[in-house]
Each structure stands twice: as structure tokens, then as C-alpha cells.
Design a protein around this motif. Structure first.
Motif, PDB file in Angstrom:
ATOM      1  N   GLU A  55      29.136 -44.788   3.769  1.00  0.00           N
ATOM      2  CA  GLU A  55      28.873 -46.145   3.299  1.00  0.00           C
ATOM      3  C   GLU A  55      27.991 -46.852   4.487  1.00  0.00           C
ATOM      4  O   GLU A  55      27.347 -47.850   4.381  1.00  0.00           O
ATOM      5  N   TRP A  56      27.574 -46.152   5.533  1.00  0.00           N
ATOM      6  CA  TRP A  56      26.801 -46.581   6.614  1.00  0.00           C
ATOM      7  C   TRP A  56      25.160 -46.770   6.393  1.00  0.00           C
ATOM      8  O   TRP A  56      24.884 -47.784   6.963  1.00  0.00           O
ATOM      9  N   LEU A  57      24.708 -45.680   5.644  1.00  0.00           N
ATOM     10  CA  LEU A  57      23.480 -45.771   5.825  1.00  0.00           C
ATOM     11  C   LEU A  57      23.000 -45.792   4.087  1.00  0.00           C
ATOM     12  O   LEU A  57      22.155 -44.984   3.586  1.00  0.00           O
ATOM     13  N   ARG A  58      23.235 -47.097   3.649  1.00  0.00           N
ATOM     14  CA  ARG A  58      22.751 -47.471   2.126  1.00  0.00           C
ATOM     15  C   ARG A  58      22.090 -48.582   2.332  1.00  0.00           C
ATOM     16  O   ARG A  58      22.233 -49.500   3.282  1.00  0.00           O
ATOM     17  N   VAL A  59      21.225 -48.904   1.191  1.00  0.00           N
ATOM     18  CA  VAL A  59      20.142 -50.049   1.360  1.00  0.00           C
ATOM     19  C   VAL A  59      21.208 -51.168   1.078  1.00  0.00           C
ATOM     20  O   VAL A  59      22.129 -51.449   0.133  1.00  0.00           O
ATOM     21  N   ARG A  60      21.115 -52.118   2.083  1.00  0.00           N
ATOM     22  CA  ARG A  60      21.608 -53.521   1.821  1.00  0.00           C
ATOM     23  C   ARG A  60      20.647 -54.665   1.831  1.00  0.00           C
ATOM     24  O   ARG A  60      21.158 -55.758   1.039  1.00  0.00           O
ATOM     25  N   HIS A  61      19.507 -54.387   2.064  1.00  0.00           N
ATOM     26  CA  HIS A  61      18.387 -55.547   2.075  1.00  0.00           C
ATOM     27  C   HIS A  61      16.812 -54.864   1.723  1.00  0.00           C
ATOM     28  O   HIS A  61      16.740 -53.923   2.415  1.00  0.00           O
ATOM     29  N   VAL A  62      16.125 -55.624   1.004  1.00  0.00           N
ATOM     30  CA  VAL A  62      14.842 -55.349   0.883  1.00  0.00           C
ATOM     31  C   VAL A  62      13.854 -56.583   1.417  1.00  0.00           C
ATOM     32  O   VAL A  62      14.027 -57.610   0.961  1.00  0.00           O
ATOM     33  N   SER A  63      12.941 -56.328   2.539  1.00  0.00           N
ATOM     34  CA  SER A  63      12.212 -57.428   3.188  1.00  0.00           C
ATOM     35  C   SER A  63      10.895 -57.184   2.842  1.00  0.00           C
ATOM     36  O   SER A  63      10.491 -55.987   2.578  1.00  0.00           O
ATOM     37  N   VAL A  64      10.416 -58.285   2.580  1.00  0.00           N
ATOM     38  CA  VAL A  64       8.834 -58.545   1.984  1.00  0.00           C
ATOM     39  C   VAL A  64       7.983 -59.118   3.088  1.00  0.00           C
ATOM     40  O   VAL A  64       8.575 -60.297   3.394  1.00  0.00           O
ATOM     41  N   SER A  65       6.944 -58.502   3.173  1.00  0.00           N
ATOM     42  CA  SER A  65       5.947 -59.624   4.427  1.00  0.00           C
ATOM     43  C   SER A  65       4.549 -59.524   3.660  1.00  0.00           C
ATOM     44  O   SER A  65       3.880 -58.531   2.746  1.00  0.00           O
ATOM     45  N   GLY A  66       3.696 -60.187   4.199  1.00  0.00           N
ATOM     46  CA  GLY A  66       2.359 -60.145   3.754  1.00  0.00           C
ATOM     47  C   GLY A  66       1.821 -60.795   2.215  1.00  0.00           C
ATOM     48  O   GLY A  66       0.824 -60.989   2.086  1.00  0.00           O
ATOM     49  N   THR A  67       2.952 -61.455   1.679  1.00  0.00           N
ATOM     50  CA  THR A  67       2.505 -62.238   0.457  1.00  0.00           C
ATOM     51  C   THR A  67       1.790 -63.601   0.620  1.00  0.00           C
ATOM     52  O   THR A  67       2.304 -64.238   1.570  1.00  0.00           O
ATOM     53  N   ARG A  68       0.879 -63.921  -0.304  1.00  0.00           N
ATOM     54  CA  ARG A  68       0.342 -65.190  -0.005  1.00  0.00           C
ATOM     55  C   ARG A  68       0.547 -65.762  -1.380  1.00  0.00           C
ATOM     56  O   ARG A  68       0.759 -67.097  -1.503  1.00  0.00           O
ATOM     57  N   VAL A  69      -0.049 -65.400  -2.455  1.00  0.00           N
ATOM     58  CA  VAL A  69       0.165 -65.810  -3.897  1.00  0.00           C
ATOM     59  C   VAL A  69       1.456 -65.267  -4.587  1.00  0.00           C
ATOM     60  O   VAL A  69       2.397 -66.161  -5.084  1.00  0.00           O
ATOM     61  N   LEU A  70       1.874 -64.041  -4.363  1.00  0.00           N
ATOM     62  CA  LEU A  70       3.209 -63.833  -5.003  1.00  0.00           C
ATOM     63  C   LEU A  70       4.330 -64.000  -4.128  1.00  0.00           C
ATOM     64  O   LEU A  70       4.118 -64.231  -3.001  1.00  0.00           O
ATOM     65  N   GLY A  71       5.395 -64.226  -4.966  1.00  0.00           N
ATOM     66  CA  GLY A  71       6.555 -64.386  -4.309  1.00  0.00           C
ATOM     67  C   GLY A  71       7.347 -63.109  -3.851  1.00  0.00           C
ATOM     68  O   GLY A  71       7.380 -62.170  -4.287  1.00  0.00           O
ATOM     69  N   PRO A  72       8.234 -63.372  -2.653  1.00  0.00           N
ATOM     70  CA  PRO A  72       8.882 -62.235  -2.231  1.00  0.00           C
ATOM     71  C   PRO A  72       9.985 -61.647  -3.314  1.00  0.00           C
ATOM     72  O   PRO A  72      10.214 -60.342  -3.483  1.00  0.00           O
TER      73      PRO A  72
END
Length: 264
Positions: A55-72
Motif C-alpha cells: 500500500e506504500w507505492l500507490r497513486v494518491r494524487h495527480v498534480s497538473v502544471s502549465g495550464t492557462r485555459v484548461l483547468g487542472p
């Protein structure tokens, strides 16, 4: 006789001493090999369990950067990264393909694992260099001629594309030879060659044919640009011409070695 007997005894002692030495050397070496193999198997099994079963190496969050018009949130939804899945099981190429397929506004995206529990999406959006009016809305076109978004309001500071190629004469010949897509890309090529001050003042890029592209500037001024070829030379000629004749209404740099201006 005695010497011969002594030699024979020595040979018999060496022969009798040989096998135990071999056994003493071989058995410890075999034990080391077996122990090493077991350790490697256990290490491999432990690594696999750590990457995929723990359970230690599982996806907990997805981060988004670089957007201007699109929303995260919009980007995360299109990426469809399964939260809770083992981080090692996430195919970054597949995530990239989903994003580029669902969101045409995305030009490039870098998908990477952020250990121990995250996925990072670094987005670069397409930037419009021209906009075309179609059915009461506006289609944004990027530097490659890609029509990537339809918006209700024209973006500020982006020239309007006008395809004015007629069905007769050179315009018709250009349409037959190059097609609409190539004429649009040629207009994009021209827009990318404009000096910054001219680009800011350009309201419309009008395409009469492949080699008859005209710029409509502010205050009723026009520029005969020609084709998209020799863009840098034409930009230099136009800059010099505008400085030499600041009150002119019409500029012609279709042949950059012989620029001309007219009107006042």
C-alpha cells in the motif's frame, strides 16, 4: 628398494589426501551459490511485492502544471489516472496519448511518476496565431496550422484569417493545387514572420492565393506580403519601409529586394 617404497608411500598418501580437499573446497562454494540464489529470489519477490502489492507505492494524487485555459480538474479527468493503483503499473505513454486525444488544446505533455505516490502532468497548451470566424464562432489555429479549439469570443490580439481565394483565376488555381489546408498553413507562416509591432497591429490576414497574402493593419493600412517565403527578408524590408514612410497607407514587400509604399 627402501627409497622406492618411500616414494610409493608418498604417492599413496597424496592420492588418499586428494578427494577430501576437493570436497572441502566444493561444498562451501555450492552452499554460497545456493544461498545467493535464494537471497536473489527473495529480493526479487520482495521488490515485486513492494511495487505492486504493498500500500506504500500507490497513486494518491495527480498534480497538473502549465495550464492557462484548461483547468487542472479537466486535465486530470482526461488523463484518467486510476488513483489507488500501483504507481509502477501506470503507463505514462498511455496517459499522454489519452490527453492529446481528448484535449486538442494540449500541444505537449510530460507524464512522470513522482515517487512514492504521485503522477505529475506538465502541460504546454497550443497558442493561437490566427483565428477563423466560422458559423458565428471562432476557431483558434496554432503555429502548425492545427485548428485546436472553437470559442465563442475571439481571443484578444490574434489576427483574423480570411480565406478570400476566388473560384476563378489564380485563386482557383491555388485551391486546386494546394487545397485549403495548405493555404491556411501559408497564412500561419506569414503571421509567424511578422515583426512584433506589425503583428500587434494586424487585424486580418487575407489569403487571395498561395502567393497573394495581404495584411490589414490598423488605421486602414495594408501590406502586400505575397507568399510565406523569404519571411525574414520581408519583415526587415517592411520595418525599414515603415520608418522611411510613416504616413504611407499601403506597403508592398512581396519582392523584398524592391519594397514599395504608396498613399498618405
Amino acid at each position: 628398494m627402501a627409497g622406492s617404497t618411500t616414494a610409493e608411500r608418498g604417492e599413496r598418501q597424496q592420492e588418499s589426501a586428494g578427494p577430501p580437499l576437493v570436497r572441502r573446497f566444493r561444498r562451501p562454494r555450492l552452499r554460497v551459490i545456493i544461498a545467493s540464489a535464494i537471497a536473489l529470489v527473495l529480493l526479487g519477490a520482495g521488490t515485486v511485492w513492494l511495487l505492486y502489492g504493498s500500500e506504500w507505492l500507490r497513486v494518491r494524487h495527480v498534480s497538473v502544471s502549465g495550464t492557462r485555459v484548461l483547468g487542472p480538474a479537466e486535465v486530470r479527468a482526461a488523463a484518467a489516472v486510476p488513483v489507488g493503483a500501483p504507481l509502477a503499473s501506470i503507463g505514462t505513454d498511455a496517459v499522454e496519448a489519452r490527453l492529446r486525444g481528448k484535449l486538442r488544446r494540449i500541444d505537449t505533455v510530460e507524464v512522470s511518476r513522482s515517487w512514492p505516490d504521485g503522477i505529475t502532468l506538465k502541460v504546454t497548451e497550443r497558442t493561437p496565431v490566427l483565428v477563423a470566424r466560422e458559423n458565428g464562432k471562432f476557431t483558434e489555429i496554432d503555429h502548425e496550422g492545427v485548428r485546436f479549439a472553437v470559442v465563442g469570443k475571439a481571443p484578444k490580439g490574434v489576427p483574423m484569417l480570411e480565406l478570400a481565394a476566388s473560384r476563378k483565376g489564380s485563386g482557383a488555381a491555388s485551391l486546386r493545387r494546394f487545397g485549403t489546408g495548405r493555404l491556411v498553413r501559408e497564412a500561419v507562416r506569414v503571421a509567424g514572420s511578422l515583426p512584433p509591432a506589425v503583428a500587434r497591429d494586424t487585424g486580418t490576414v487575407k489569403v487571395g492565393s498561395f502567393d497573394a497574402i495581404t495584411l490589414e493593419l490598423g488605421r486602414g493600412r495594408t501590406v502586400e506580403w505575397g507568399s510565406g517565403e523569404q519571411g525574414r527578408a520581408k519583415a526587415r524590408a517592411l520595418t525599414a519601409l515603415m520608418k522611411a514612410a510613416p504616413d504611407a497607407r499601403h506597403f508592398d514587400v512581396s519582392v523584398p529586394t524592391a519594397p514599395a509604399s504608396a498613399g498618405s
